[in-house]
Write an enzyme that holds these catalytic residues in place. Structure first.
Site: not given
Lengths: 255, 783
Positions: B71, B121
């Protein structure tokens, strides 16, 4: 000398800038007044409460803001005859404050704009038509009869609700200033997208110096907001829903 | 420079727990790491211990766990992303900071830029749909805000699983996501301008929630996500929500495949949204921006996302060439006795970090804490000093007076890279020699396509979103192919935004899926009369540790690069979301999702979708193709190994140049592109537009296929080969055709008629009947 209009900002308000901009374009000296500047409100000729989610809609939309120090000045002003307009969340606050319809005590609401029939937020174009005499509410007095005003319904709690006896009182006393209409100008309760009683989009008080309007005329208020209806015209010129703001400013100038 | 950290300046104490990496064999080390919830690999753990020359503390391990996660580090994708074009005439800021910036135009002597950020997300939204989607909007808005911009729009490309009546869980996820996007965006008062939505059983284990945010900034007033050159000893001022235990481990959680068994424990990794507080923080920050303008002081500002206080402060300082020291005891917390690693890397929402010179810190604190009274708006929310930028190239954290982290900052934030085995995908290349033979009737197929979940009206979904707050929306969702907004008061400048990516193509041909995502987003922007000026991407794929799934990512990046170069556009921002796979290893279809930003010099030249007048000529700009791969009709008829339509970029660029010239001369009365469902759907939607505008529907008379298409009937009316249909008034036909000049791919299709019909050959459909099939299907899912 231009009328001084305060556009009130509570924590959670989100429509203050376009509301201020349209008031300015309609000829008012409009300023944004922040909750930490409540003391300055007494110096203004009129108040506009814009849309948003003041105090996060805690308890009920508008319930906490109605008890904010800024409302003390608004209530005092309204009782002294100053013009007060609340849009969307601003309308909810005026009902919670007891200023509209004003049939009960201050801060003891007799009606509320409450949860939409579909149970969630809706955002769609609507048309409004004044369904009372021009003289009933000074703020809308300058609007021609039968004019259809474009606006956006953008709320989760826009359904007028009150005890049956109160609803009857509002109907009989011509408190329902605007109702949702179709393209032919017909008004009918079923045209209210959220199931509002009497198809009501806006209500006033007995004296007609307060207007609580649920849909947003300021979001369909410049030609660039509706190019298909305003071909060729200056895209930055006020039009559409701005007629209500013009009427509000005209009323102030007549004072 | 010595990278070893002698134990003398690393004091040990009761609050400090270490992991004796050197003393454990690989198996024992893996077991300890798993027990601690660390996603770091054994080799990574050993390299950390070796570089530090000692047993790393738990705080340090959780810090590296976040910073080195996919990430934050893009370790599987960074090398690939270098293949994307990132420079161009309109690029003000490429992909280096929290968001990119494109040049919109000039107004009253000021150059204005549009800040654009694009993220996913996905995992949080799968686990807790409402909070996951809401914090997705909350996070992307901070990425734009921290560039010194006013946030003016958001968009939400969504990919849901199969939502049939039987699939209660997927239906709940889809509703939760839409409610979350609505609850957050509506409350902060930012219009939702664009988005798309697909439903596919292959997303059952892993929905996609991508988010895009746009901001307006004067190019002379951009704030960067780094401590400025003169920033030694600049104060680090933390602003926002009191830090709590939420969102601990979020970065690494989003970098592994989801396991249903762990969904409960995973919930702890999801953050809690507070749009009410964010609304106030945004307005307070706007006030700080104007204060900084008056003082003309250069500062740094960055959003707290993955890695929390640690990740943000480390990147803010190292980007400016500094180290950092932060005292965790100064952080405003919501609960006592939080572990230092939780305060350091937890991902509590609604927080930002300033790097400010000492002399203005008090005034900035006053704006947040007193003028905008953050502590009264949310429990213990405030602006607090937590540390400073240092000349020493180290990252140091103190807790209870002890040094609990002390590492070389470049080692913490420097790029880690993995090289991985790749298996190239094998897309279908079958090209049918003959036209499609189909026993289904046109009428029957047309209605089924109009009602298909990928084609029918999205209004039941997007009516949950505030499309018009701020009063500057020109074209809201549903009224044209791209959303349009005029962001500057008193200026005719406007921008257009479209987000696209077709999973039906993604599962067939990963490279072409990426090319089509670029083509469709560019096409949509051109269709409203706007000039495309830049792109962003979110690359949603499976596991990089699976050679085939990694191969899809590689092919996707190559596709994006080829198409973007062809259109002469750059990617200025983006995000990579990997490990979108079920525990079984089954991955989502390759899902490159692209956003295109367009510029309108004069908003009044923008073109909308509804047909405008009777007697107009309808033209097709584009070339029909036989290939049906990835089309709705192919999925309905279960056509296998069909090739995906090709993209002749050179021809398309010429078509777009012509259409923009025609739009600028006001020759296009209406326009709509050909995408999901094909040409019949395009024409029907142009007619439906009249109903939405409360006008009597204008009908269409379509000429025989032979006149405008080189392929069969079904391929012509249901094929998804791109192209744009435009309405030209009788009076403008001459000029329109003159402008088209030698362009061969401009052909007359038919005309508009007074009867509310779509007439073709000997059949004619009532617009009202077609509308019934198209308008309702999603109402049962989003009532």
């Amino acid at each position: 000398m231009k009328a001084r209009v305060a556009v009130l900002v509570f924590p959670g308000t989100n429509s203050e800038e376009e509301t201020r901009d349209l008031l300015v374009d309609c000829g008012a000296d409009a300023r944004i007044v922040h909750w930490s500047e409540a003391a300055s409100l007494v110096y203004y000729d009129a108040f506009v409460l814009p849309g948003g989610f003041a105090y996060e809609d805690r308890i009920r939309a508008g319930a906490i803001a109605a008890h904010d120090a800024m409302l003390d000045a608004v209530i005092e002003g309204a009782q002294a005859g100053k013009y007060v307009m609340g849009i969307c969340n601003g309308a909810q606050i005026l009902l919670e404050a007891g200023l509209a319809p004003g049939t009960g005590e201050i801060r003891r609401p007799t009606a509320a704009f409450t949860r939409n029939a579909q149970g969630h937020f809706i955002c769609e174009r609507v048309l409004l038509r004044r369904t009372v005499a021009a003289t009933r509410c000074a703020i809308v007095a300058a609007l021609p009869d039968d004019l259809l005003i474009p606006a956006w319904a953008a709320h989760g709690e826009g359904r007028l609700a009150a005890a049956p006896s109160h609803i009857e009182e509002l109907e009989k006393g011509d408190f329902i200033v605007f109702r949702y209409a179709d393209a032919d100008g017909k008004t009918d309760a079923h045209l209210a997208p959220q199931g509002s009683a009497l198809g009501a989009a806006a209500i006033t008080n007995r004296e007609g110096n307060v207007l609580a309007i649920m849909p947003h005329p300021e979001r369909d208020a410049w030609n660039f907001n509706h190019l298909d209806r305003s071909e060729g015209a200056d895209p930055l010129a006020p039009s559409g829903g701005s007629v209500l703001f013009k009427s509000f400013v005209t009323a102030l100038e007549r004072l | 420079m010595s990278t070893r950290c002698s134990s003398s300046n690393f004091r040990r104490g009761p609050s400090l727990r270490d992991l004796a990496v050197a003393e454990l064999d690989d198996e024992a080390l893996r077991a300890r790491a798993d027990a601690l919830g660390l996603a770091l690999r054994v080799d990574e753990l050993r390299s950390i211990a070796q570089r530090l020359g000692r047993a790393p503390s738990l705080v340090e391990l959780y810090a590296f766990d976040a910073q080195w996660s996919e990430h934050c580090s893009y370790k599987s994708s960074r090398a690939l992303l270098g293949r994307l074009p990132t420079e161009g005439r309109d690029v003000v800021l490429g992909p280096a900071e929290d968001a990119g910036i494109l040049h919109l135009g000039e107004h009253e002597g000021e150059r204005y830029g549009i800040v654009i950020a694009h993220e996913s997300h996905n995992h949080p939204s799968q686990v807790v749909p409402f909070e996951g989607a809401a914090t997705g909007i909350g996070g992307i808005v901070r990425d734009v805000l921290c560039m010194g911009a006013e946030v003016v729009a958001v968009a939400d490309p969504l990919r849901f699983g199969s939502v049939d009546a039987a699939n209660a869980h997927q239906r709940a996820v889809a509703r939760g996501v839409v409610d979350g996007v609505a609850a957050y965006g509506n409350a902060i008062g930012v219009p939702n301008l664009a988005g798309d939505c697909y439903f596919d059983g292959e997303f059952d284990d892993n929905v996609l929630v991508n988010v895009v945010a746009l901001g307006l900034v004067k190019e002379s007033e951009i704030i960067h996500s780094r401590v400025p050159r003169n920033g030694e000893n600049f104060v680090l001022l933390l602003v926002g929500k009191a830090t709590d235990a939420s969102g601990f481990g979020g970065a690494s959680f989003s970098s592994v495949a989801l396991d249903a068994k762990e969904s409960q424990s995973n919930k702890g990794a999801v953050q809690v949204p507070d749009p009410f507080l964010k609304n106030v923080i945004m307005r307070a920050s706007y006030r700080v921006f104007s204060f900084l303008r008056e003082r003309g002081i250069e500062v740094g500002f960055k959003d707290l996302g993955a890695g929390g206080i640690m990740g943000c402060s480390a990147e803010l300082c190292s980007a400016g060439g500094f180290g950092a020291e932060v005292d965790l005891d100064t952080v405003n917390v919501a609960v006592d006795h939080l572990l230092p690693e939780v305060i350091a890397v937890g991902e509590t929402q609604e927080r930002l970090l300033w790097a400010l010179p000492e002399e203005i810190v008090d005034e900035v604190e006053r704006i947040y804490n007193e003028e905008f009274s953050l502590p009264q708006v949310a429990q213990n929310a405030r602006a607090v000093r937590i540390g400073r930028a240092t000349a020493a190239q180290r990252y140091q954290l103190r807790h209870r007076g002890e040094l609990v982290m002390d590492v070389p900052i470049d080692f913490l934030t420097g790029s880690v890279r993995d090289t991985l085995p790749v298996e190239a995908p094998m897309p279908p290349t079958m090209h049918r020699k003959h036209d499609l033979l189909c026993e289904r009737s046109l009428d029957d197929l047309f209605h089924e396509i109009l009602a298909h979940r990928d084609v029918c009206s999205r209004a039941p979904l997007y009516r949950h979103y505030d499309a018009v707050v701020r009063g500057r929306t020109v074209i809201p969702r549903g009224e044209a192919d791209a959303g349009v907004l005029a962001p500057i008061r008193g200026s005719r400048l406007a921008f257009a935004l479209s987000v696209d990516g077709n999973p039906r193509i993604g599962r067939l041909d990963p490279q072409r899926a990426a090319e089509h995502a670029v083509y469709e987003s560019v096409r949509n922007v051109v269709t409203v009369g706007a000039e495309p000026i830049g792109l962003t991407d979110c690359l949603n794929y499976g596991s990089p540790r699976d050679a085939r799934q990694y191969g899809e990512l590689v092919a996707g990046v190559d596709g994006l690069a080829r198409a973007a170069r062809g259109f002469g556009l750059a990617f200025v921002s983006g995000n990579v979301s990997l490990y979108n796979a079920a525990p079984s290893g089954h991955a989502i279809p390759a899902s490159p999702i692209v956003a295109c930003l367009g510029r309108l010099a004069d908003v009044s030249q923008c073109v909308t979708l509804p047909l405008k007048e009777v007697g107009s000529h309808l033209y097709l700009v584009g070339e029909t193709q036989r290939a049906l791969g990835g089309s709705v009709i192919a999925s309905i008829l279960a056509l296998e190994d069909e090739a995906v339509p090709e993209i002749d970029i050179e021809r398309i660029v010429a078509e777009h140049r012509f259409l923009l010239a025609a739009a600028s001369e006001g020759l296009l009365r209406s326009a709509h592109d050909i995408s999901d469902g094909g040409l019949f759907v395009t024409l029907a939607e142009m007619s439906f537009g009249c109903l939405a505008a409360r006008r009597a529907p204008i009908g269409v008379e379509l000429d025989g296929v032979a006149g405008w298409s080189g392929v069969g009937l079904y391929e012509s009316v249901f094929g998804e080969w791109g192209g744009i249909v435009v309405e030209v008034a009788q009076r403008d036909v001459e000029r329109f055709e003159e402008l088209a000049g030698s362009l061969e791919s401009v052909r007359e299709l038919g005309s508009t008629i007074a009867q509310p019909l779509l007439a073709f050959d000997d059949s004619a459909w009532e617009i009202a009947d077609l509308h019934r099939s198209w308008a309702r299907p999603l109402e049962e899912l989003f009532p």
